[in-house]
Design a protein around this motif. Sequence first.
Motif: not given
Length: 161
Positions: A139-144, A150-157
């Motif tokens: 789930q791409r929470v914050r992305f380029y 470097h500020e991207a957030i990905t939840d691995i499910l």
Amino acid sequence: MPAQPQSQSVDIVERDAVPVAAIEHRGDPARLGDTIRTFIAWRREHRLHPSVSATYNVVYDNPDDVAPEAFRMDLCAATREPIAPNAAGVTARTLAGGRYAVLRHKGSDDTLGQSVAWLYADWLPASGEALRDVPLLFQRVRFYPDVPEHEAITDILLPLK
């Protein structure tokens, strides 16, 4: 042994099924950018900006473990709207609900594989949990380009039984 991710905090959650608009990427991961651009254009046309429609990747294969032509991944945007036949090849799907182990990955996709490897190789055997027969999700929470890489957030499910 896989490198430890920045955060080793793994939460086990129960998730509802998620209806999505999905586009399939099949083939060389080097061509994934073309599929992403097609999907972004479709999302813009249908007003499904990531700020109002959660973004997911359905990960069928590790690109390091399959031949480039065999690689498979779907790009998805949450929506309950019907998906009409379209030139982009976007179709309606549903992401499986159920139990998931969730590991938050912060930073570039360049190290995302290390976090996934740690989850499978270290966390899963130590957890006593078992995998369910559905694909891994990101789930791409914050992305380029909305944020610097470097500020991207990905939840691995990771799907659990």
